[in-house]
Design a protein around this motif. Structure first.
Motif, short mmCIF file in Angstrom:
data_model
loop_
_atom_site.label_atom_id
_atom_site.label_comp_id
_atom_site.label_asym_id
_atom_site.label_seq_id
_atom_site.Cartn_x
_atom_site.Cartn_y
_atom_site.Cartn_z
N LEU A 1 103.66 61.56 47.01
CA LEU A 1 103.82 62.44 48.17
C LEU A 1 103.24 61.74 49.40
O LEU A 1 102.26 61.01 49.30
CB LEU A 1 103.06 63.75 47.94
CG LEU A 1 103.64 64.71 46.90
CD1 LEU A 1 102.85 66.00 46.89
CD2 LEU A 1 105.10 64.99 47.18
N TYR B 1 98.54 70.12 49.66
CA TYR B 1 99.87 70.47 49.23
C TYR B 1 99.85 71.85 48.59
O TYR B 1 98.93 72.18 47.86
CB TYR B 1 100.39 69.45 48.21
CG TYR B 1 100.30 68.03 48.69
CD1 TYR B 1 99.51 67.10 48.03
CD2 TYR B 1 101.00 67.62 49.82
CE1 TYR B 1 99.42 65.80 48.48
CE2 TYR B 1 100.91 66.32 50.27
CZ TYR B 1 100.11 65.41 49.59
OH TYR B 1 100.00 64.13 50.03
N ALA C 1 103.48 70.57 52.71
CA ALA C 1 102.21 70.06 53.26
C ALA C 1 101.65 71.13 54.17
O ALA C 1 102.35 71.62 55.06
CB ALA C 1 102.47 68.77 54.03
#
Lengths: 197, 239
Positions: free
Chosen positions: B165, B172, B218
């Motif tokens: 990521l 997250y 996010a």
């Protein structure tokens, strides 16, 4: 990791993000304060060590719950330690009641002061250590040696006006930190009255 | 008389006794009294800090214990729910017949939303308690190497693996979204940075036939619990 060595908010950010170095740094920075609180609240040193250990494990596993807007990391850790120490005291009291029917009175508490007082003192000590060196020095002379402002001026060679200004600013920082991070109800817990001695 | 000067307040908090006119003012002014009281309390605490300047660290075995417990806890991926208990109770949110229905709906989502590029059909042999799964693919603007997998365990927990990521200053968050109305969503929990896999309880009563789109976003740590709008991965649960 050099960026973790100084500022508390950076350390807190890395801690929340699960950086295990941050756990070690937090332990190095605050372990002795947590341990001190635990030893003041629990008569048994092994219990104090257990509570210190449990505090950091719980803080790490619950790191997502740390909210920097509600106070600093030290205050958060001390809050966890206080709850764990109180749980331990209650469990010990229960055990005493169950197993020891001979002794009529439970163990006296190890200290005659509140956990909040111990915690507030640790917070003020931490803030004092963070003050600019001149502010800290003048305040230490006032706190520990009971010197008046003119005496501090004479001892340090600083003009009286400078001494006053260091003390005023230092006191303002200590007070702000105590209000934000202390255990005694501060401005963030509206509706409660602070009782002052 | 006007309020007392800040320097005077500090001096009075330390040791000075108020002069006559100051005493008169203090008897009338709750504000200045409160100031002095607060400062006095801080000076008391400050005076008691001398013994705290060089506190001894806890014995080394405390750190050893912390490191061992943390290692143990991280080796067992977040036992948020007791899956054996869930299995025993026979709770099953996604009935067997739901599979074809969900997959048909998922196909519709694929056509409409265009965000899910590929749906891999059960690309791994399902463990007995996996009731649905999804392959999470990067959305537009997210590096191609970002990937993830989501599995529903016994209808009660969502296990999510994520890889590569993009870094975020926040954290997250995993969401379950109704693809029919993407304003309908549930926050399931956070994936701490540096963690690959997380197992999170699905809130009881969540209809996985509806909330079947798994979304990884996010989120800034700004205390705002709403979706940031910055989705990184998505995939649709299929059984």
């Amino acid at each position: 990791m050099s960026d973790l060595s100084g500022r508390d908010d950076e350390l807190a950010q890395h801690f929340r993000d699960g950086d295990e170095h941050a756990l070690r740094i937090a332990y190095d920075r605050y372990g002795s304060a947590v341990f001190h609180l635990a030893t003041r609240l629990l008569p048994n040193r092994a219990d104090a060590e257990d509570v210190t250990q449990a505090t950091f494990v719980a803080a790490w596993l619950g790191r997502g719950t740390f909210d920097p807007d509600r106070g600093g990391m030290l205050s958060w850790l001390l809050g966890i330690a206080r709850r764990k120490a109180i749980d331990r005291m209650r469990a010990a009291a229960r055990e005493t009641r169950v197993t020891d029917t001979v002794r009529a009175l439970p163990e006296p508490p190890p200290v005659d002061e509140s956990p909040e007082r111990v915690l507030d003192r640790l917070i003020v000590a931490d803030e004092l250590a963070r003050l600019p060196v001149e502010q800290r020095r003048t305040l230490e002379l006032a706190f520990y040696d009971d010197l008046t402002h003119p005496q501090i001026s004479a001892v340090t060679g600083m003009p009286l006006g400078t001494v006053k200004s260091h003390i005023r600013r230092g006191m303002a920082s200590l007070r702000r930190r105590w209000e934000v991070d202390g255990a005694t109800p501060g401005p963030r817990s509206a509706g409660t009255t602070r009782i002052l001695g | 008389m006007q309020h007392l000067d800040p320097d005077r307040l500090v001096l009075l908090a330390f040791s000075d006794s108020p002069a006559d006119d100051e005493a008169v003012h203090l008897s009338e002014c709750a504000g200045c009294r409160a100031e002095i009281d607060a400062l006095k309390h801080v000076t008391e605490l400050g005076s008691e800090t001398q013994e705290l300047r060089d506190l001894p660290p806890p014995p080394d075995r405390v750190w050893t214990g912390i490191a061992a417990e943390v290692a143990k806890a991280e080796a067992a991926p977040a036992p948020v729910v007791d899956l054996t208990a869930v299995r025993r109770s026979g709770r099953r949110r996604m009935p067997r017949w739901a599979g074809p229905v969900v997959s048909a709906a998922a196909a519709a989502v694929l056509a409409v939303a265009g965000t899910v590029t590929v749906i891999r059909w059960m690309d791994r042999p399902a463990a007995p308690d996996v009731t649905a799964s999804a392959t999470l693919e990067p959305l537009k603007g997210v590096p191609d190497t970002a990937r993830g997998d989501a599995r529903v365990l016994s209808g009660a927990a969502l296990e999510v693996d994520v890889r590569n990521l993009p870094l975020t200053p926040g954290h997250y968050e995993i969401w379950l979204i109704d693809p029919e109305d993407i304003t309908k969503m549930q926050a399931i929990g956070a994936v701490p940075q540096g963690t690959d896999a997380v197992q999170l309880p699905i809130p009881p009563g969540t209809d996985l036939n509806r909330y079947r789109l798994v979304d990884v976003s996010a989120e800034p740590n700004d205390g705002n619990s709403a979706h940031s709008g910055n989705s990184l991965l998505r995939g649709t649960l299929t059984s």
